[in-house]
Each structure stands twice: as C-alpha cells, then as structure tokens.
Design a protein around this motif. Sequence first.
Motif, PDB file in Angstrom:
ATOM      1  N   THR A   1      53.952  54.523  55.538  1.00 46.52           N
ATOM      2  CA  THR A   1      54.213  55.458  56.639  1.00 46.52           C
ATOM      3  C   THR A   1      54.895  54.853  57.865  1.00 46.52           C
ATOM      4  N   ARG A   2      54.864  53.560  58.032  1.00 41.99           N
ATOM      5  CA  ARG A   2      55.405  52.959  59.253  1.00 41.99           C
ATOM      6  C   ARG A   2      56.915  52.793  59.147  1.00 41.99           C
TER       7      ARG A   2
ATOM      8  N   TYR B   1      49.457  62.624  58.763  1.00 39.14           N
ATOM      9  CA  TYR B   1      50.115  61.394  58.319  1.00 39.14           C
ATOM     10  C   TYR B   1      50.061  60.320  59.403  1.00 39.14           C
TER      11      TYR B   1
ATOM     12  N   ARG C   1      48.971  56.526  58.884  1.00 37.94           N
ATOM     13  CA  ARG C   1      49.831  55.433  59.366  1.00 37.94           C
ATOM     14  C   ARG C   1      49.010  54.366  60.077  1.00 37.94           C
TER      15      ARG C   1
ATOM     16  N   ALA D   1      55.958  60.512  59.259  1.00 35.16           N
ATOM     17  CA  ALA D   1      55.138  59.521  59.945  1.00 35.16           C
ATOM     18  C   ALA D   1      55.996  58.410  60.527  1.00 35.16           C
TER      19      ALA D   1
ATOM     20  N   ASP E   1      56.463  57.053  64.602  1.00 35.26           N
ATOM     21  CA  ASP E   1      55.778  55.763  64.693  1.00 35.26           C
ATOM     22  C   ASP E   1      55.922  55.189  66.099  1.00 35.26           C
TER      23      ASP E   1
END
Length: 426
Positions: free
Chosen positions: A58-59, A34, A38, A338, A342
């Motif tokens: 994903t962020r 993931y 991202r 994810a 980050d």
Amino acid sequence: MTQSATPLQQHVGEHPDEPNIADPALAADPFTGYGRIREQGRAVRGRYLDGSPLWIVTRFDDVRAVLGDTRFVNHAASVPGIDTDNSRDRLFEMLGVAPELAAYFAGTILDTDPPDHTRLRKLVSRTFTVRRIAELRPRVEQITADLLDALPDHAEDGAVDLIEHFTYPLPIAVICELVGIPEADRPQWREWGRELVALHPGRFGTTLRDMVDHIHDLIRRRRADPTDDLLSGLIRTHDDDGDRLTDTELVSMILTLVVAGHETTAHLIGNGTEALLTHPDQRALLRGDPGLLPQAVHELMRWCGPVQITRVRYAAEDLDLDGMPFAKGDAVQTVLVAANRDPRQFPDPDRLDLTRTPAGRGEPHVGFSHGAHYCLGAALARQEAEVAFGALLRRFPDLRLAVAPEELRRAALPGSWRLEALPVRL
C-alpha cells in the motif's frame, strides 16, 4: 454516502484477521480502510475476492517498486517451474464465465507479460501518443460542447444526472471514434460496459458472450468496408500477419480498448466533478485560473481516482524487494488509493489541493499505475478530463449538487470508486 451491494462477498469474514479485497467496508471508505492497512506494515497478509491468500502492498514507494519490477508478472502462467493458481481464473469461475469466453480475457494487453505484452502494446501505442491525442483535442471539445448544450433538455424536476448525460457519453464517444465503433452501436456498448463492470455472477458471462459475438460481426463488416481507424488497422495486421495478432487477440484488443477507454475516464470526471462541487474554494480557484487544469486533473486523479487496486501480480522468483521478502509464486495486490494518500509521499494527503506541487520529476501519483502496464490511454483520459472540467465550469458557473453529498450512491465494487449518479442543478 450510501452504496449498493455486490454479490462478490461470500469469502469475507472467513479469515477475520486478514483484510479481504471484497470487504464492503473497504468499498464504502477505501481511503480510511486501506489507510489502516498501509500503517500496519509494508506488506500485509490478506485475501483476494475468491478467498485466496495474497500480500497487500500500500505504500507509495513500495507500490511503485512492485509495479516497476519485472520479477513480478501479471499472469500466473508466467511463473516458471511452479503450478501457481491464477486468481483471475477462479474469479471467472465465480462469475460463471465459460472457458472459451475466458480466453478473450486471459490474453488481453492488461493481463499478458512480455514478450506478448510488448507485441500487443506496440500494435496500438502509436494511436495513443501525446501528439495523436493533441490532434484529437478539437473533436473532444466539440463533443463536450454538444453534450453540455443538451444538458438542460435532460432535466427532471430541475435536476440532471451528469453520470448518465455527460461523464459517460463523452469518453465513450471519443474512444469509439478512435477505435472505429459505429455511432449506432455505441449505446449498446454503454450498456455492456455497465453490465461488465458490475461483476454480477451469471449476467457477466452472458454480457461477455454478447460483446464477443458483436465484435466478430463488426470485424466482418469492417473487413468488407475498411476505413481509416484503429479497428481497420488491426484487421489489416491480423490478415497480413496472424503471428503478430491472433483472432482471439484481435477481439480481446477491441473489447479491452473500448471498455477500459471509457469506464475509468467517465468516473474520473464524475468523481472529480463531485470533489469540485463539495470543495468550493478549489472550484473557485480553478475557475479563476484555467491554466491550473492540467495540474488539477493530476490532483483529482490522486485524491479521488476511480481505480483503487491493480491486477494481482505474482513473484516469478524468490526475491527481496528493498527488505520485503517474497516467495516464488506469491500473489501481490498493490493498492493505488492507499499509495496516493500516503503521508510519506504527500504532505497532508487527505486534503484536496489543486495547487499541490509534485515532489520530484514524473507523474506525481500512481492513479494510472506505473511500469510496463502504465495506462495506455492516460494522455487521452487527462485531456478529456481537462476539457470536461474546464467547459463544465464555464458553461454552468452556478452548477451545484441537487442532493446532499451524503445522499450520493456509489457502487460497492471491489477496487473501484464510482458514483451511480451525480444529480446536479445547472
């Protein structure tokens, strides 16, 4: 680290240029897999378990934005004026769930949107307030102590499986006492929970039917002999005002609270214990300063939380979310694992650091989700984890893995990060 296989992979590879949530590579290493998605973009075109298209977000900031925006809904039927396919309905078909049984999942507190979600959440929210959970702490500590005292009796060849004999029994005992599940029924709930989350076609439907029948029987018994627990309170609400809680909703509420109330907590404790045993510096830090426990639980939830993805959301209208356009009816999958790694939000995000200082106010991760569907039992899960980690390290200061870390097995369940066993030497 090895994984067992999952049967929900039939659509993997049909669209090779688009990531599929069921991809076994994502289950085996979600942090790397993931993480790559991202870095491809803020919203990446992908596929759900049934092969249907969706956007993968994903962020950290974007995940929070989607989860906190009321223009994204949990149920496809909440999208007005458009016949939007519901990925969960197709998943039930894949799992062989009869339509009359699927109804017990379709209207749960996890899947509904306002006003139904607001109504259902209000009925149980007082049971999970910080004050109510704090009052429960002595009982959690006693259950924990009893389980730890019994661990040496479960040793085979000097090793004990903490998943089987500690991380599962603790949260299921707590949530069953809170809800009102009789002690004699709890081992069966453990087996049902295990079967339900395994997502095996055929067996899933049979297990669900057994659980629904059992809850109906439990409601009949408790109605005849009420006690001071959440179940009795929900029965009174149902009987006094069926418009506030229907028969199906009553069964769904009990099913959801008990399963969700022990499965994720069990694996937060399991994952966290493995992390501490494989990071001796962090374990020593925590043993030397028990005051770090609340902060440590947040960091462990960020670093190795059991829930990787949320339920799919649907855009209820054409919208632009901080520069990300979505069309009405679009399915959106937010990825917690994810977001919690980050680098835009967390310096050196792959490093476990129990002293990590949160950036800004509020919870420093999205392990318990965000927005209207933020985990109802988050305070209880955090408390159970604090008690479990603290007591385990005090009671067994020489605790160590009984196998090499790479020999530990994880269930290859899409969206879930869970150990099948955690053999340790006391």
